[in-house]
Design an enzyme around this catalytic site. Structure first.
Site, mmCIF file in Angstrom:
data_model
loop_
_atom_site.group_PDB
_atom_site.id
_atom_site.type_symbol
_atom_site.label_atom_id
_atom_site.label_comp_id
_atom_site.label_asym_id
_atom_site.label_seq_id
_atom_site.Cartn_x
_atom_site.Cartn_y
_atom_site.Cartn_z
ATOM 1 C CG ASP A 60 -1.993 0.961 1.230
ATOM 2 O OD1 ASP A 60 -1.873 2.076 0.840
ATOM 3 O OD2 ASP A 60 -3.184 0.677 1.496
ATOM 4 C CB SER A 67 -11.391 10.804 6.517
ATOM 5 O OG SER A 67 -10.383 10.307 5.611
ATOM 6 C CD GLN A 70 -16.419 5.275 8.547
ATOM 7 O OE1 GLN A 70 -15.520 5.212 7.876
ATOM 8 N NE2 GLN A 70 -17.713 4.895 8.356
ATOM 9 N NE ARG A 71 -13.059 3.861 5.018
ATOM 10 C CZ ARG A 71 -12.543 5.031 4.939
ATOM 11 N NH1 ARG A 71 -13.246 5.764 5.981
ATOM 12 N NH2 ARG A 71 -11.793 5.779 4.021
ATOM 13 C CB CYS A 171 -9.925 -16.064 -14.023
ATOM 14 S SG CYS A 171 -10.135 -15.125 -15.652
ATOM 15 C CB CYS A 174 -14.815 -15.337 -15.565
ATOM 16 S SG CYS A 174 -13.975 -16.647 -16.557
ATOM 17 C CB CYS A 187 -14.898 5.376 0.871
ATOM 18 S SG CYS A 187 -14.847 3.627 0.652
ATOM 19 C CB CYS A 244 -12.822 -15.715 -19.735
ATOM 20 S SG CYS A 244 -11.482 -14.500 -18.616
#
Length: 249
Positions: A60, A67, A70-71, A171, A174, A187, A244
């Site tokens: 990441d 902010s 909150q989650r 996969c 698909c 969000c 696919c």
């Protein structure tokens, strides 16, 4: 062999006949790559660390924002401004010293995805944009690594496991096709129920564990849809697409 401390720490796993000592040893030897340490990644990291996954590769490039709190319960107010993977690594160290963390503060792309997930037993994708999801899915499919993919929006979440190299399993492409990107809200734009990210992140962690220590019904090839507004869970079968571009003939 498990140490005395490990016998105590994982006692509730050890008494499950589906896991037991052999299964716990597999968890301790496992390597799991987690793409995104946000709303889905946060609870997933906590539960996978608590379960004793031997190595967590956290990918990441974001930093903790007020902010997020909150989650994203992996972080606290004191973490605001810190790199998410660094704050997550510190949280894992406090939770379980058995777990080794490789913190990669970088954005996964189509160019680096294969290198970032190399050697993983399972990949968990909890990222927040469609371009990255495609890059993760393609790299996991090419390396034949099971992909646990979770997504959330407002009051709804989705979860699926992909092993598209198997003859009867779809996969990720698909499900979503070949669109390079999708016009979807974030969000910040649409809002999200914080507790719902906890539900989906925890379910994603459960499916990662199932891929390492198989138990119960096969989940690959199905899509779980959770709707908090209507208090409803649905499971849909995902057929393999013979045309696919990812796994079709």
């Amino acid at each position: 062999m498990l140490s005395d401390a490990q016998l105590d720490r994982y006692a509730r796993h050890l008494i499950l006949k589906e896991i037991g000592g052999a299964g716990q040893a597999r968890l301790l030897a496992a390597r799991v790559a987690i793409v995104g340490a946000g709303g889905i990644g946060s609870p997933a990291i906590q539960y996978l660390a608590a379960a004793g996954i031997g190595t967590l590769v956290l990918i990441d490039d974001d930093r903790v924002d007020l902010s997020n709190l909150q989650r994203q319960t992996l972080f606290g107010t004191g973490d605001v401004g810190a790199a998410k993977v660094a704050a997550a690594a510190a949280a894992v160290a406090r939770l379980n010293p058995d777990v080794r963390v490789e913190a990669i503060a970088a954005r996964l792309t189509a160019q680096n995805a294969a290198a970032l997930i190399a050697g993983a037993d399972v990949v968990l994708d909890g990222c927040d944009n469609f371009t990255t999801r495609l890059a993760v899915a393609d790299a996991a499919h090419a390396a034949r690594i099971p992909l646990v993919s979770a997504a959330i929006g407002q009051f709804e979440g989705q979860l699926a496991v992909f092993r598209g190299w198997e003859a009867d399993k779809p996969c990720y492409r698909c499900l979503v096709g070949t669109a390079p990107d999708r016009d979807a809200g974030s969000c910040a734009e649409d809002g999200v129920l914080g507790a719902m990210t906890g539900v989906m992140g925890s379910l994603a962690a459960l499916e990662v564990i199932r891929q390492i220590v198989p138990f119960g019904a096969e989940s690959a090839g199905q899509l779980l849809i959770a709707d908090a507004r209507d208090f409803r869970f649905r499971t849909l079968r995902l057929p393999k697409d013979p045309g696919c571009p990812g796994c079709g003939r």
